[in-house]
Design a protein around this motif. Structure first.
Motif, short mmCIF file in Angstrom:
data_model
loop_
_atom_site.label_atom_id
_atom_site.label_comp_id
_atom_site.label_asym_id
_atom_site.label_seq_id
_atom_site.Cartn_x
_atom_site.Cartn_y
_atom_site.Cartn_z
N GLY A 160 1.06 1.43 9.97
CA GLY A 160 2.26 1.91 9.30
C GLY A 160 3.49 1.07 9.60
N GLY A 161 3.30 -0.14 10.11
CA GLY A 161 4.44 -1.01 10.42
C GLY A 161 4.59 -1.18 11.92
N PRO A 162 5.65 -1.86 12.33
CA PRO A 162 5.85 -2.14 13.76
C PRO A 162 5.85 -0.87 14.61
CG PRO A 162 7.45 -3.33 12.43
CD PRO A 162 6.72 -2.41 11.50
N GLY A 163 4.99 -0.85 15.61
CA GLY A 163 4.93 0.28 16.53
C GLY A 163 4.18 1.49 16.00
N HIS A 164 3.59 1.38 14.82
CA HIS A 164 2.87 2.51 14.23
C HIS A 164 1.49 2.04 13.78
CE1 HIS A 164 7.08 3.89 13.61
NE2 HIS A 164 6.55 5.04 13.97
N GLN A 165 0.54 2.06 14.69
CA GLN A 165 -0.83 1.69 14.35
C GLN A 165 -1.79 2.62 15.08
OE1 GLN A 165 -2.06 -2.43 13.70
NE2 GLN A 165 -3.51 -2.14 15.37
N ARG A 187 -3.71 -0.69 0.73
CA ARG A 187 -2.56 0.16 1.07
C ARG A 187 -2.80 1.58 0.57
NH1 ARG A 187 1.22 -2.24 3.67
NH2 ARG A 187 1.50 -4.46 3.46
N LEU A 188 -2.27 2.54 1.30
CA LEU A 188 -2.37 3.94 0.88
C LEU A 188 -1.56 4.16 -0.39
CD1 LEU A 188 -2.10 6.05 4.16
CD2 LEU A 188 -4.04 5.89 2.64
N PRO A 189 -2.10 4.88 -1.36
CA PRO A 189 -1.33 5.19 -2.57
C PRO A 189 -0.27 6.24 -2.27
CG PRO A 189 -3.49 6.24 -2.65
CD PRO A 189 -3.47 5.40 -1.41
N ASP A 190 0.46 6.64 -3.30
CA ASP A 190 1.56 7.60 -3.14
C ASP A 190 1.11 8.93 -2.54
OD1 ASP A 190 3.39 5.81 -4.09
OD2 ASP A 190 3.28 6.53 -6.16
N GLU A 191 -0.15 9.32 -2.78
CA GLU A 191 -0.66 10.59 -2.23
C GLU A 191 -0.97 10.48 -0.74
OE1 GLU A 191 -3.30 9.06 -4.74
OE2 GLU A 191 -1.41 9.24 -5.80
N SER A 192 -0.96 9.26 -0.18
CA SER A 192 -1.29 8.99 1.23
C SER A 192 -2.72 9.40 1.56
CB SER A 192 -0.32 9.70 2.18
OG SER A 192 0.94 9.12 2.11
N GLU A 193 -3.60 9.29 0.59
CA GLU A 193 -5.00 9.68 0.76
C GLU A 193 -5.87 8.70 -0.02
OE1 GLU A 193 -7.64 13.42 -0.74
OE2 GLU A 193 -5.70 13.86 0.18
N ILE A 194 -6.96 8.26 0.61
CA ILE A 194 -7.85 7.30 -0.04
C ILE A 194 -9.30 7.61 0.35
CG2 ILE A 194 -7.69 5.56 1.78
CD1 ILE A 194 -7.62 3.45 -0.48
N THR A 195 -10.23 7.45 -0.60
CA THR A 195 -11.65 7.66 -0.34
C THR A 195 -12.33 6.30 -0.35
OG1 THR A 195 -11.59 9.84 -1.35
CG2 THR A 195 -13.74 8.83 -1.13
N ILE A 196 -13.17 6.05 0.68
CA ILE A 196 -13.78 4.73 0.90
C ILE A 196 -15.28 4.92 1.14
CG2 ILE A 196 -13.73 2.68 2.38
CD1 ILE A 196 -10.92 3.68 3.34
N ASP A 197 -16.09 3.99 0.61
CA ASP A 197 -17.53 3.98 0.91
C ASP A 197 -17.73 3.61 2.37
OD1 ASP A 197 -18.32 4.63 -1.68
OD2 ASP A 197 -18.34 2.53 -2.31
N ILE A 198 -18.67 4.29 3.05
CA ILE A 198 -18.93 4.02 4.46
C ILE A 198 -19.77 2.75 4.58
CG2 ILE A 198 -20.08 4.87 6.55
CD1 ILE A 198 -19.48 7.70 5.63
N PRO A 199 -19.34 1.78 5.41
CA PRO A 199 -20.13 0.56 5.61
C PRO A 199 -21.44 0.85 6.35
CG PRO A 199 -17.90 0.33 6.50
CD PRO A 199 -18.09 1.75 6.13
N LYS A 200 -22.38 -0.07 6.24
CA LYS A 200 -23.69 0.08 6.89
C LYS A 200 -23.66 -0.38 8.34
CE LYS A 200 -25.54 1.48 3.09
NZ LYS A 200 -25.40 2.88 2.86
N GLU A 201 -22.54 -0.96 8.77
CA GLU A 201 -22.42 -1.44 10.16
C GLU A 201 -21.34 -0.64 10.87
OE1 GLU A 201 -20.18 -5.44 10.20
OE2 GLU A 201 -21.19 -5.34 8.24
N GLY A 228 -3.09 9.60 5.72
CA GLY A 228 -2.06 9.15 6.65
C GLY A 228 -0.75 9.87 6.40
N GLU A 229 -0.09 10.26 7.50
CA GLU A 229 1.22 10.90 7.40
C GLU A 229 1.93 10.74 8.73
OE1 GLU A 229 0.63 15.05 6.61
OE2 GLU A 229 -0.59 15.35 8.37
N ALA A 234 2.62 8.72 4.46
CA ALA A 234 2.55 7.33 4.90
C ALA A 234 2.14 6.42 3.74
CB ALA A 234 1.57 7.20 6.06
N ALA A 235 2.65 6.70 2.55
CA ALA A 235 2.33 5.88 1.38
C ALA A 235 2.74 4.44 1.64
CB ALA A 235 3.04 6.42 0.15
N GLY A 236 1.86 3.50 1.30
CA GLY A 236 2.14 2.09 1.51
C GLY A 236 1.63 1.55 2.83
N ALA A 237 1.18 2.43 3.72
CA ALA A 237 0.61 1.97 4.99
C ALA A 237 -0.74 1.31 4.71
CB ALA A 237 0.44 3.14 5.96
N MET A 238 -1.08 0.31 5.51
CA MET A 238 -2.31 -0.45 5.31
C MET A 238 -3.49 0.23 6.00
SD MET A 238 -3.64 -3.11 3.90
CE MET A 238 -2.27 -4.17 3.53
#
Length: 161
Positions: free
Chosen positions: A87-92, A65-79, A37-38, A45-49
């Motif tokens: 990123g806050g009001p007006g930023h989704q 929340r995104l860490p300071d690097e604004s990058e996160i790795t997530i396991d892909i769900p099966k569904e 996120g950026e 966009a550190a801190g964005a949900m």
């Protein structure tokens, strides 16, 4: 001296453009995704949900929340799911999720989609043409005041003679 302030104000007004939230989702080909996120101005966009929302049930599968690097790795769900960057009001931003290597085992339902997050961008932001127009208006007012004061000074000097 006054001219410096005019140019400084003009420079600041032109550079006060809005920023837009951006999200990139990459498939790592190992049943994980990387979400970055950026903002369009290059700010992280550190801190964005980050949320993964199920398209089958409407439930939140992952939330962090995104860490300071604004990058996160997530396991892909099966569904089937969607990725939401808030990123806050007006930023989704909302993007469809990437399927795992073996495909989704649970498919999306139409009822659940009604409960899910929708993309939002701030609509009251000033566009660049409006900022330039307002800057030019300010410049013309400042020039009018400058020349008016100068001419008044000249007239007052002539009246004193």
């Amino acid at each position: 001296m006054k001219l410096r302030y005019i140019f400084l104000a003009l420079f600041l007004a032109v550079n006060l453009s809005a920023h837009t939230l951006l999200m990139n989702v990459f498939n790592n080909d190992d049943n994980t995704i990387t979400v970055i996120g950026e903002f369009s101005n290059g700010q992280k966009a550190a801190g964005a949900m980050i949320r993964l929302e199920s398209l089958a049930t409407g439930k939140i599968l992952f939330k962090k929340r995104l860490p300071d690097e604004s990058e996160i790795t997530i396991d892909i769900p099966k569904e089937e799911y969607q990725v939401v960057l808030d990123g806050g009001p007006g930023h989704q931003i909302v993007k469809d999720g990437i399927a795992p290597l073996e495909g989704f085992s649970i498919k999306a339902s139409k009822e659940a989609k009604k409960k899910l997050s929708q993309p939002r961008q701030r609509s009251n932001e000033l566009g660049m043409p409006l900022i330039i127009l307002l800057s030019l208006g300010f410049l013309f007012i400042a020039l009018a005041l400058y020349f008016s004061a100068r001419n008044t000074k000249i007239l007052m000097a002539q009246l004193k003679k």
